[in-house]
Scaffold this motif. Structure first.
Motif, PDB file in Angstrom:
ATOM      1  N   ALA A   1      -7.534   2.486  14.238  1.00 36.17           N
ATOM      2  CA  ALA A   1      -7.230   2.312  12.817  1.00 36.17           C
ATOM      3  C   ALA A   1      -6.244   3.369  12.336  1.00 36.17           C
ATOM      4  CB  ALA A   1      -8.520   2.371  11.995  1.00 36.17           C
ATOM      5  N   ILE A   2      -6.430   4.594  12.757  1.00 35.54           N
ATOM      6  CA  ILE A   2      -5.507   5.665  12.365  1.00 35.54           C
ATOM      7  C   ILE A   2      -4.109   5.380  12.909  1.00 35.54           C
ATOM      8  CG2 ILE A   2      -4.954   8.109  12.720  1.00 35.54           C
ATOM      9  CD1 ILE A   2      -8.004   8.632  12.569  1.00 35.54           C
TER      10      ILE A   2
ATOM     11  N   TRP B   1      -6.997   6.383   3.601  1.00 35.48           N
ATOM     12  CA  TRP B   1      -7.694   5.566   4.592  1.00 35.48           C
ATOM     13  C   TRP B   1      -7.728   6.264   5.952  1.00 35.48           C
ATOM     14  CZ3 TRP B   1     -10.990   1.975   3.626  1.00 35.48           C
ATOM     15  CH2 TRP B   1     -10.893   1.233   2.461  1.00 35.48           C
ATOM     16  N   GLN B   2      -6.633   6.937   6.290  1.00 40.32           N
ATOM     17  CA  GLN B   2      -6.619   7.681   7.549  1.00 40.32           C
ATOM     18  C   GLN B   2      -7.639   8.817   7.517  1.00 40.32           C
ATOM     19  OE1 GLN B   2      -2.405   8.647   7.819  1.00 40.32           O
ATOM     20  NE2 GLN B   2      -2.276   7.412   9.673  1.00 40.32           N
ATOM     21  N   GLY B   3      -7.749   9.489   6.391  1.00 40.28           N
ATOM     22  CA  GLY B   3      -8.738  10.549   6.254  1.00 40.28           C
ATOM     23  C   GLY B   3     -10.154  10.032   6.397  1.00 40.28           C
ATOM     24  N   LEU B   4     -10.413   8.867   5.812  1.00 39.54           N
ATOM     25  CA  LEU B   4     -11.744   8.265   5.925  1.00 39.54           C
ATOM     26  C   LEU B   4     -12.040   7.891   7.376  1.00 39.54           C
ATOM     27  CD1 LEU B   4     -14.312   7.133   4.581  1.00 39.54           C
ATOM     28  CD2 LEU B   4     -13.067   4.976   4.345  1.00 39.54           C
ATOM     29  N   CYS B   5     -11.070   7.290   8.060  1.00 40.70           N
ATOM     30  CA  CYS B   5     -11.250   6.929   9.472  1.00 40.70           C
ATOM     31  C   CYS B   5     -11.483   8.173  10.326  1.00 40.70           C
ATOM     32  CB  CYS B   5     -10.041   6.153   9.975  1.00 40.70           C
ATOM     33  SG  CYS B   5      -9.900   4.506   9.282  1.00 40.70           S
TER      34      CYS B   5
ATOM     35  N   MET C   1       0.856  -1.163   0.000  1.00 46.16           N
ATOM     36  CA  MET C   1       0.000   0.000   0.000  1.00 46.16           C
ATOM     37  C   MET C   1       0.910   1.236   0.000  1.00 46.16           C
ATOM     38  SD  MET C   1      -3.121   1.005   2.622  1.00 46.16           S
ATOM     39  CE  MET C   1      -3.806  -0.604   2.641  1.00 46.16           C
ATOM     40  N   THR C   2       0.560   2.193  -0.806  1.00 46.08           N
ATOM     41  CA  THR C   2       1.373   3.410  -0.912  1.00 46.08           C
ATOM     42  C   THR C   2       1.021   4.384   0.212  1.00 46.08           C
ATOM     43  OG1 THR C   2      -0.222   4.549  -2.310  1.00 46.08           O
ATOM     44  CG2 THR C   2       1.432   3.162  -3.425  1.00 46.08           C
ATOM     45  N   ARG C   3       1.917   5.347   0.396  1.00 41.63           N
ATOM     46  CA  ARG C   3       1.675   6.364   1.432  1.00 41.63           C
ATOM     47  C   ARG C   3       0.416   7.173   1.122  1.00 41.63           C
ATOM     48  NH1 ARG C   3       6.138   7.043   4.731  1.00 41.63           N
ATOM     49  NH2 ARG C   3       5.731   9.206   5.267  1.00 41.63           N
TER      50      ARG C   3
ATOM     51  N   LEU D   1      -2.792   2.391  13.687  1.00 37.48           N
ATOM     52  CA  LEU D   1      -2.207   1.265  12.955  1.00 37.48           C
ATOM     53  C   LEU D   1      -1.758   1.677  11.555  1.00 37.48           C
ATOM     54  CD1 LEU D   1      -4.619  -1.596  14.037  1.00 37.48           C
ATOM     55  CD2 LEU D   1      -2.250  -1.248  14.747  1.00 37.48           C
ATOM     56  N   LEU D   2      -2.556   2.504  10.906  1.00 40.65           N
ATOM     57  CA  LEU D   2      -2.169   2.974   9.578  1.00 40.65           C
ATOM     58  C   LEU D   2      -0.935   3.876   9.648  1.00 40.65           C
ATOM     59  CD1 LEU D   2      -5.693   3.634   8.082  1.00 40.65           C
ATOM     60  CD2 LEU D   2      -4.032   1.976   7.245  1.00 40.65           C
ATOM     61  N   GLU D   3      -0.804   4.639  10.700  1.00 36.53           N
ATOM     62  CA  GLU D   3       0.363   5.493  10.866  1.00 36.53           C
ATOM     63  C   GLU D   3       1.630   4.654  11.059  1.00 36.53           C
ATOM     64  OE1 GLU D   3       2.243   8.975  10.609  1.00 36.53           O
ATOM     65  OE2 GLU D   3       0.075   8.780  10.457  1.00 36.53           O
ATOM     66  N   ARG D   4       1.508   3.570  11.819  1.00 36.17           N
ATOM     67  CA  ARG D   4       2.646   2.667  11.981  1.00 36.17           C
ATOM     68  C   ARG D   4       3.037   2.032  10.663  1.00 36.17           C
ATOM     69  NH1 ARG D   4       1.532  -0.698  17.532  1.00 36.17           N
ATOM     70  NH2 ARG D   4       1.709   1.078  18.942  1.00 36.17           N
ATOM     71  N   ARG D   5       2.039   1.637   9.877  1.00 33.67           N
ATOM     72  CA  ARG D   5       2.327   1.036   8.580  1.00 33.67           C
ATOM     73  C   ARG D   5       2.962   2.046   7.635  1.00 33.67           C
ATOM     74  NH1 ARG D   5      -1.265  -2.980   4.912  1.00 33.67           N
ATOM     75  NH2 ARG D   5       0.260  -3.134   3.270  1.00 33.67           N
ATOM     76  N   LYS D   6       2.515   3.291   7.714  1.00 33.17           N
ATOM     77  CA  LYS D   6       3.074   4.340   6.863  1.00 33.17           C
ATOM     78  C   LYS D   6       4.541   4.588   7.210  1.00 33.17           C
ATOM     79  CE  LYS D   6       1.397   8.495   7.261  1.00 33.17           C
ATOM     80  NZ  LYS D   6       0.635   9.750   7.139  1.00 33.17           N
ATOM     81  N   ALA D   7       4.890   4.471   8.464  1.00 30.07           N
ATOM     82  CA  ALA D   7       6.275   4.683   8.883  1.00 30.07           C
ATOM     83  C   ALA D   7       7.197   3.598   8.336  1.00 30.07           C
ATOM     84  CB  ALA D   7       6.357   4.735  10.394  1.00 30.07           C
TER      85      ALA D   7
END
Length: 75
Positions: free
Chosen positions: A64-65, A9-13, A1-3, A67-73
């Motif tokens: 969710a935000i 997804w973070q915006g949607l959450c 998944m790209t940044r 977890l997505l932030e960790r994945r983005k890092a």
């Protein structure tokens, strides 16, 4: 998944957490009439669900935000 996708997804959450979590909690705290979606789902007298459901939605959105932030890092 790209940044960019993760940001989307973070915006949607964030949007769902605010509209389905924070706003109903503020309405209940101020004693104003609750929104149509929660009234449709729970009826006229939801009891404790009027506090629990928005809190759960808000907690899931924050998780969710995070977890997505960790994945983005990692990307």
């Amino acid at each position: 998944m790209t940044r960019k996708a993760i940001d989307g997804w973070q915006g949607l959450c964030f949007f769902l957490g605010i509209t389905l979590g924070v706003i109903p909690l503020i309405q209940f705290a101020l004693g104003t009439r609750r929104g149509g979606l929660l009234r449709f789902v729970f009826g006229d007298d939801p009891g404790a669900a009027r506090w629990i459901v928005p809190l759960v939605i808000l907690a899931v959105a924050i998780a969710a935000i995070t977890l997505l932030e960790r994945r983005k890092a990692r990307t």
